[in-house]
Design a protein around this motif. Structure first.
Motif, PDB file in Angstrom:
ATOM      1  N   GLU A  74       5.922  -2.694  10.118  1.00  0.00           N
ATOM      2  CA  GLU A  74       6.709  -1.951   9.131  1.00  0.00           C
ATOM      3  C   GLU A  74       6.094  -0.574   8.931  1.00  0.00           C
ATOM      4  OE1 GLU A  74       8.205  -3.501   5.476  1.00  0.00           O
ATOM      5  OE2 GLU A  74       7.807  -5.562   6.090  1.00  0.00           O
ATOM      6  N   GLY A 107       1.845  -6.597  10.309  1.00  0.00           N
ATOM      7  CA  GLY A 107       1.798  -6.025   8.959  1.00  0.00           C
ATOM      8  C   GLY A 107       2.488  -4.681   8.873  1.00  0.00           C
ATOM      9  N   TYR A 108       1.769  -3.669   8.367  1.00  0.00           N
ATOM     10  CA  TYR A 108       2.416  -2.391   8.070  1.00  0.00           C
ATOM     11  C   TYR A 108       1.491  -1.224   8.371  1.00  0.00           C
ATOM     12  CZ  TYR A 108      -0.583  -1.859   3.978  1.00  0.00           C
ATOM     13  OH  TYR A 108      -1.673  -1.695   3.159  1.00  0.00           O
ATOM     14  N   SER A 114       1.345   2.914   6.730  1.00  0.00           N
ATOM     15  CA  SER A 114       1.956   3.769   5.710  1.00  0.00           C
ATOM     16  C   SER A 114       1.366   5.171   5.751  1.00  0.00           C
ATOM     17  CB  SER A 114       1.752   3.172   4.309  1.00  0.00           C
ATOM     18  OG  SER A 114       0.400   3.297   3.906  1.00  0.00           O
ATOM     19  N   SER A 142      -2.780  -2.393   8.119  1.00  0.00           N
ATOM     20  CA  SER A 142      -3.255  -3.759   7.880  1.00  0.00           C
ATOM     21  C   SER A 142      -3.894  -4.318   9.144  1.00  0.00           C
ATOM     22  CB  SER A 142      -2.083  -4.649   7.444  1.00  0.00           C
ATOM     23  OG  SER A 142      -1.031  -4.608   8.397  1.00  0.00           O
ATOM     24  N   LYS A 183       9.101  -7.058   0.047  1.00  0.00           N
ATOM     25  CA  LYS A 183       8.022  -7.905   0.566  1.00  0.00           C
ATOM     26  C   LYS A 183       6.661  -7.225   0.468  1.00  0.00           C
ATOM     27  CE  LYS A 183       6.434 -10.137   4.830  1.00  0.00           C
ATOM     28  NZ  LYS A 183       6.699 -10.351   6.264  1.00  0.00           N
ATOM     29  N   GLN A 184       6.589  -5.942   0.788  1.00  0.00           N
ATOM     30  CA  GLN A 184       5.319  -5.236   0.875  1.00  0.00           C
ATOM     31  C   GLN A 184       4.912  -4.696  -0.505  1.00  0.00           C
ATOM     32  OE1 GLN A 184       2.064  -3.998   1.460  1.00  0.00           O
ATOM     33  NE2 GLN A 184       2.934  -4.719   3.407  1.00  0.00           N
ATOM     34  N   ARG A 241       4.895  -0.836  -0.870  1.00  0.00           N
ATOM     35  CA  ARG A 241       6.231  -0.259  -0.977  1.00  0.00           C
ATOM     36  C   ARG A 241       6.793  -0.486  -2.375  1.00  0.00           C
ATOM     37  NH1 ARG A 241       9.595   0.809   3.233  1.00  0.00           N
ATOM     38  NH2 ARG A 241       8.595  -0.743   4.578  1.00  0.00           N
ATOM     39  N   THR A 250       7.903  -8.603  -5.704  1.00  0.00           N
ATOM     40  CA  THR A 250       7.466  -8.879  -4.339  1.00  0.00           C
ATOM     41  C   THR A 250       7.817 -10.309  -3.957  1.00  0.00           C
ATOM     42  OG1 THR A 250       5.265  -9.431  -5.192  1.00  0.00           O
ATOM     43  CG2 THR A 250       5.612  -7.189  -4.390  1.00  0.00           C
ATOM     44  N   TYR A 310      11.649  -9.757   3.726  1.00  0.00           N
ATOM     45  CA  TYR A 310      11.375 -10.817   2.739  1.00  0.00           C
ATOM     46  C   TYR A 310      12.352 -11.968   2.932  1.00  0.00           C
ATOM     47  CZ  TYR A 310      11.302 -13.262  -1.743  1.00  0.00           C
ATOM     48  OH  TYR A 310      11.239 -14.240  -2.717  1.00  0.00           O
TER      49      TYR A 310
END
Length: 727
Positions: free
Chosen positions: A253, A291-292, A294, A348, A447-448, A451, A470, A501
């Motif tokens: 993400e 994961g993510y 950002s 992550s 979900k995150q 965010r 979340t 999610y």
């Protein structure tokens, strides 16, 4: 006879099916069992459910039919990230190719693992194919050893070149400094020609030597900076957009957030800043398997900056000029604490342990004080080998007057922060405040957590009511319903759902995980609410979302979330609900104001009460205002049925009825007939836009006492009221 024919046809069909099944089985056996490559299938929990003969020959010397094998019983990853991925295959959603080795034969293999999905999108298992690349890996190892030997030779050559080069450069500079001050007028023509030749030759030699030593790039790099106003909001968008496809392919993400109170433009070098952000994001993508990732842009004060001194690539205690020289907002009291801009790249991934962090800080602090080609190569060799590649990033950051900060925890990810001085900031607004947003209640299931935090800050800045989760269960849903009931007459709710999610919850429910039924039911209840507009947010393209799910939503947004697009969708989808709310609020406030004025007048003298039966909110307000100016109280009914109910409740107070003829539910003519049928003789005055003889006759025929045409004439209304109502 017919039964016999039918049985024959069935028997023929069964025979054909049997032959086809046998043919397919034979092909499958030839394809799988006789395959030269090891093949196997794995259930979603990790156990091997099937393997071919080739796998058995290579990895199972003594096979046991009753044993429950897992993939990690036979192979291991070449590095920590690969091994971690093998141990958590259940989280894999895309095809991956990994380098592994056999635990027994220690051969190197290329492993191709592909998930296969059920009809609802949940992972059922994985197909695995192993390809022996041991010979190729050995060749690569030999080439790497050769490369290391060559690199050592290059480093030795660079050391010699640097030493000899600087030993030659010093006398050349002395020669030039000695020759240039000589006055040509004191020399003869021949001597002057010799002097010019010496100066040109020595300068040419010095230029060539500088190029060999790369001194020109290091020393002159600062003069090549192009400092100008840079739109950092747009730059952050462009850099993050360039990574979207790559991040999607890895199943990650991407988050991008620009703090609303940050300046949109600052003075810096666009090209260098773009390169720094690109390198940091590239590093994050490279070392994040799930994961993510950002990118967050926000402001920082000098006081907050001091907290980073133990994690930055410059020593703030030994280099206090960074803070002292950055007092750029002393003339801007509204943003006095905005001394620095922080570009934060979080991931992550696997993280960096404390020892490596310390090593990087020491090496990069050392390299920032040395400009020789040998030291630059040394740092590049020792940092890029660990995947960080901070050499150029740290160098460019220092050129721009900033520095890099490292935050990392093993297995939890890393945060590499770029700090730049907030020079000549331009606070051009990006997110514009709107009164319409204050009538919207955003319900988001994200979900995150990072965010979700960004979205809360964004809504708080715009004064937009928001409830952000979340994870949502039945208790949360009950509290939400209570809040929605309280705000029903004030706010227009709308749902923003994170598809990732929803997907995670659906997979967990399919696996019958304990505690997920409660959350799934709560989410389904929200999705099944027909009066709640819904927006779906996803990292996947819209075409890859199941159409059955898309049909439940009125809007779709892609990640990273574009704040301007979000606001546009919120305003578009809540427009009908907000229009109704505004009308209801205006009517309620108008009635409240009129009621207060009537109560105030009643303390001195009880005024006659007029029942206004009118379905148009605009006509209601106009009529009530005229009545108020004429000294009458008024109450409003929107149709004939409401008029009958109000007349029954307040008959003693109502002195006259102003009745519109055309209304929904029950029109004015029907309402008048009902009133007269009850034997009530109250005065009823017709209000209609159709001023014809037929309309007048129809009104008089049902029992109305008088007829007034719209728009209402104040004097005519006053005359009619005075004739029917006795003072």
């Amino acid at each position: 006879m017919r039964l016999g024919h039918a049985l024959s046809r069935v028997s023929y069909q069964l025979h054909n099916d049997y032959r086809r099944i046998k043919t397919l089985t034979h092909r499958l056996e030839r394809l799988v069992e006789q395959s030269p490559l090891p093949m196997l299938m794995i259930m979603r929990h990790g156990q091997i459910s099937f393997f071919n003969k080739r796998f058995e020959q290579i990895f199972l010397s003594l096979p046991q039919s009753d044993s429950n094998y897992e993939l990690t019983d036979f192979i291991a990853g070449k590095d920590e990230s690969t091994q971690r991925l093998l141990q958590t295959l259940s989280n894999l959603r895309v095809t991956r190719t990994l380098t592994v080795y056999g635990l027994e034969n220690e051969q190197t293999y290329q492993l191709h693992v592909t998930p296969w999905f059920g009809e609802h999108g949940q992972v059922h298992g994985f197909t695995v194919l192993l390809n022996n690349v041991n010979e190729f890996a050995s060749q690569i190892g030999q080439l790497q050893q050769q490369n290391q030997r060559l690199q050592r030779q290059i480093d030795e050559f660079n050391t010699i070149k640097s030493t000899m080069g600087h030993d030659l450069r010093l006398p050349l500079e002395v020669m030039i400094d000695t020759l240039e001050p000589i006055d040509p007028e004191t020399l003869t023509a021949a001597q002057n020609d010799i002097l010019i030749s010496l100066i040109k030759s020595s300068q040419s030699m010095l230029t060539t030597l500088n190029k060999v030593l790369d001194i020109e790039e290091i020393a002159v790099r600062k003069t090549r900076l192009s400092i100008e106003p840079v739109d950092i909001y747009r730059l952050g968008q462009q850099v993050s957009q360039s990574f979207i496809e790559r991040i999607r392919q890895q199943g990650l993400e991407l988050l991008y957030f620009f703090a609303p109170d940050s300046p949109r433009c600052i003075d810096t070098d666009h090209q260098r800043l773009q390169q720094i952000l690109y390198d940091l994001l590239d590093n994050a993508v490279k070392f994040t398997t799930s994961g993510y990732i950002s990118l967050t842009i926000e402001t920082v004060s000098n006081a907050e900056l001091l907290a980073t001194k133990n994690r930055s690539l410059v020593n703030l205690n030994k280099d206090p000029t960074l803070i002292k020289n950055n007092q750029i907002n002393k003339d801007n009291p509204s943003h006095a604490s905005h001394d620095w801009i922080r570009f934060s790249i979080k991931d992550s991934g696997m993280g960096i342990d404390i020892a490596k962090q310390h090593q990087l800080l020491v090496q990069l602090n050392k390299s920032s004080k040395q400009n020789t080609h040998r030291n630059v190569n040394y740092i590049q060799k020792n940092t890029t080998g660990q995947g960080l590649g901070l050499n150029n990033v740290n160098s460019f950051a220092r050129l721009l007057g900033g520095f890099i900060e490292i935050k990392s925890t093993m297995t939890e990810g890393s945060s590499l922060n770029l700090y730049l001085p907030c020079r000549r900031p331009n606070y051009q607004p990006i997110y514009h405040h709107s009164q319409h947003l204050t009538h919207i209640h955003l319900i988001a299931v994200i979900k995150q957590p990072l965010r979700a935090k960004h979205l809360r800050d964004f809504c708080a800045y715009l004064s937009m009511p928001a409830t952000i989760y979340t994870s949502i269960d039945k208790l949360d849903l009950q509290q939400l319903n209570e809040k929605l009931a309280q705000d029903e007459q004030r706010l227009a709710p709308i749902l923003l759902l994170d598809y990732e999610y929803y997907e995670t919850l659906s997979i967990a429910s399919a696996n019958q995980a304990i505690g997920n039924d409660d959350r799934q039911q709560a989410l389904n209840t929200l999705l099944d609410n027909p009066s709640l507009p819904k927006i779906l947010l996803s990292m996947k393209p819209e075409r890859r979302i199941p159409s059955i799910l898309l049909d439940k939503y009125e809007g779709f947004l892609s990640k990273p979330l574009d704040a301007t697009l979000l606001l546009s969708e919120l305003l578009r989808l809540t427009l009908p609900a907000r229009q109704k709310l505004v009308q209801a609020i205006e009517i309620k406030e108008e009635n409240k104001q009129l009621a207060n004025e009537a109560d105030k007048a009643a303390n001195e003298n009880v005024l006659p009460l007029i029942l206004v039966v009118e379905d148009s909110p605009t006509n209601q307000k106009i009529t009530c205002k005229i009545l108020s100016k004429l000294g009458y109280r008024s109450v409003v009914a929107e149709d004939g049925q409401q008029a009958l109910d109000m007349l029954q409740q307040q008959r003693q107070d109502i002195s006259l009825i102003l009745m519109d003829c055309r209304m929904p539910v029950m029109d004015g003519l029907q309402a008048t007939q009902a009133i007269r049928a009850q034997g009530d003789k109250i005065a009823i005055v017709a209000l209609t836009a159709n001023n014809t003889k037929e309309d007048r006759d129809a009104c008089i025929e049902v029992g109305m006492d008088e007829f007034l045409a719209k728009p209402i004439n104040k004097k005519e209304l006053e005359s009619v009221l005075q004739s029917f109502i006795k003072s």
